[in-house]
Write an enzyme that holds these catalytic residues in place. Structure first.
Site, PDB file in Angstrom:
ATOM      1  N   CYS A  24      33.368 -78.836 -23.847  1.00  0.00           N
ATOM      2  CA  CYS A  24      34.182 -79.689 -24.840  1.00  0.00           C
ATOM      3  C   CYS A  24      34.619 -78.781 -25.867  1.00  0.00           C
ATOM      4  O   CYS A  24      34.012 -77.948 -26.774  1.00  0.00           O
ATOM      5  CB  CYS A  24      33.401 -80.646 -25.289  1.00  0.00           C
ATOM      6  SG  CYS A  24      33.183 -82.193 -24.319  1.00  0.00           S
TER       7      CYS A  24
ATOM      8  N   ILE B  65      25.306 -70.743 -29.590  1.00  0.00           N
ATOM      9  CA  ILE B  65      24.392 -70.577 -28.744  1.00  0.00           C
ATOM     10  C   ILE B  65      23.301 -69.928 -29.448  1.00  0.00           C
ATOM     11  O   ILE B  65      22.390 -69.077 -28.624  1.00  0.00           O
ATOM     12  CB  ILE B  65      24.894 -69.998 -27.260  1.00  0.00           C
ATOM     13  CG1 ILE B  65      25.611 -68.620 -27.595  1.00  0.00           C
ATOM     14  CG2 ILE B  65      25.722 -70.902 -26.630  1.00  0.00           C
ATOM     15  CD1 ILE B  65      25.666 -67.958 -26.323  1.00  0.00           C
ATOM     16  N   ASP B  66      23.682 -69.415 -30.694  1.00  0.00           N
ATOM     17  CA  ASP B  66      22.482 -68.487 -31.367  1.00  0.00           C
ATOM     18  C   ASP B  66      21.246 -69.036 -31.081  1.00  0.00           C
ATOM     19  O   ASP B  66      20.290 -68.227 -31.240  1.00  0.00           O
ATOM     20  CB  ASP B  66      22.887 -68.350 -32.727  1.00  0.00           C
ATOM     21  CG  ASP B  66      24.422 -67.711 -33.115  1.00  0.00           C
ATOM     22  OD1 ASP B  66      24.996 -67.447 -31.899  1.00  0.00           O
ATOM     23  OD2 ASP B  66      24.979 -67.813 -33.962  1.00  0.00           O
TER      24      ASP B  66
END
EC number: 2.5.1.7
Length: 424
Positions: free
Chosen positions: A117, A124-125
């Site tokens: 989305c 994504i750390d």
């Protein structure tokens, strides 16, 4: 491409069964990678584009799958690859879920940076931080996350998430169950989808303490087994169907649900004037003559879910007054507002807050989906709009709602799916 053509003004009423949860299916399917032998049988898996994409990703890795009548069978004995390619990962962010299981089982993984989305930053750390805490060496280069572990074995660690993250918690869990030693996860996400993943992993043989809380303690085990498992209901689909009845002045009974997982949403429906009654596995909603304005603030579970704020904004266009909707999870998740305004809504964005002025008479027109939940809000608005509403790019909707037009039509809607060409 497909579009939905909605003839508005029809009341949504009747009884319907809730589908299995997409958001719990994906980590469960990823977790099958942790078992070296046997075949999984997973029941109540929804037929969705995201499920199809994810199974294609596993097939690329060498996993064998068959899917019939909402039952997915998975054999992970012959995994040949630890590479998750861009062509598949770009389609959905949840592809990152393979990182933890691959690292745990093989000691290495190469995963393309994810897609999905398109609303606001969704870093994504936290996933990478968790893997590093467990002993992985992480490199990001040429669009890929390359992860490896010395000695091929992750080590237990203390992982303290600075903010609650469902995805990162799931990945950390799946990595930790085969790690050597004890892992403690604090500020873990407590969403039902994580609780379900804990139950699934425990049934496989994992040792997890604190299921359903924000502190998880995992004692690593040597191996995990393939099992048979039944997925939980989709609480966002369920809440969306309740909103469909409420916005059209109808009444609905949802079967196959756990009302306790809908507590925050049901409370808001009551504030909006709806009558709610629950049984052990069902919820019934009866709409009022006039919806009441009701503010919501989307926050992590057990609060009102961010995945319902777009639908709530659509609902509040029919309430008698001003409603304020705030999203503390994704502050910029308001791409649906311009499209709702095209239908005649009066919604403003002030200080990262949606101000909905109602009630407004909506009129059908052509609108475009921008993400999964935005598309659901447009369908809700189309149900109550006068005339015909065409919702374009419904591939977004198909990512998370199983046969939604068929369910709504069975409840009294008039919706058809048609092909169209999109001009560049």
């Amino acid at each position: 491409m497909d579009k939905l053509v909605i003839h508005g003004g029809r009341r949504i009423s009747g009884t319907v069964a809730a589908s299995g949860s997409k958001n719990s299916s994906l980590p469960i399917i990823a977790a099958t990678l942790l078992a070296e032998k046997g075949t999984f049988t997973l029941h109540r898996i929804p037929e969705l584009h995201d499920i199809e994409t994810f199974t294609q990703l596993l097939q690329h890795l060498g996993v064998e799958t068959t899917f019939n009548n909402n039952t997915l069978r998975v054999s992970t004995e012959n995994v040949q690859s630890i590479l998750a390619p861009y062509e598949l990962v770009k389609k959905m962010r949840a592809s990152i879920y393979v990182l933890g299981p691959l690292l745990a089982r093989f000691g290495e993984a190469k995963v393309s940076l994810p897609g999905g989305c398109a609303f606001g930053p969704r870093p994504i750390d936290l996933h990478l931080m968790a893997m590093e805490k467990l002993g992985a060496e992480i490199k990001i280069e040429t669009g890929f996350i390359t992860a490896s572990v010395k000695g091929k074995k992750l080590r237990g660690a203390h992982i303290d998430f600075p903010v609650s993250s469902v995805g990162a918690t799931g990945n950390a869990l799946m990595a930790a169950v085969l790690a050597k030693g004890t892992t403690t996860i604090t500020n873990a996400a407590a969403e039902p989808e994580i609780e379900t993943l804990c139950h699934f992993l425990s049934a496989m043989g994992a040792c997890i303490d604190g299921t359903g809380t924000t502190k998880l303690v995992i004692e690593g085990v040597a191996t995990l087994q393939a099992i048979e498992f039944t997925n939980v209901f989709d609480r966002i689909e369920a809440a969306t169907l309740l909103a469909a009845a409420a916005i059209t002045g109808g009444s609905i009974t949802l079967n196959g649900v756990e009302p306790s997982q809908l507590k925050a949403v049901l409370k808001k429906f009551v504030h909006a004037g709806c009558q709610i009654s629950t049984q052990s596995d069902s919820v019934t909603l009866i709409s009022p003559e006039q919806l009441l304005p009701t503010d919501v603030t989307a926050k992590p579970y057990p609060s009102f879910p961010t995945d319902m704020q777009a639908q709530w904004i659509a609902l509040m266009t029919q309430a008698s007054g001003k409603s304020l909707i705030t999203d503390r999870v994704y502050h910029e998740r308001f791409n649906h507002i311009p499209e709702l305004n095209r239908l005649g809504a009066h919604i403003e964005i002030k200080n990262n807050q949606a101000v909905v002025h109602g009630p407004r008479k909506l009129s059908g027109t052509t609108v475009m989906s921008t993400d999964l939940r935005a598309s659901a809000s447009l369908v809700l608005a189309g149900l109550v709009a006068e005339g015909i509403t065409e919702v374009l790019r419904v591939y977004h909707l198909d990512r998370g709602y199983e046969k939604i037009e068929m369910k709504l039509n069975a409840l009294g809607a008039q919706i058809s799916r048609e092909k169209y060409k999109e001009f560049s």
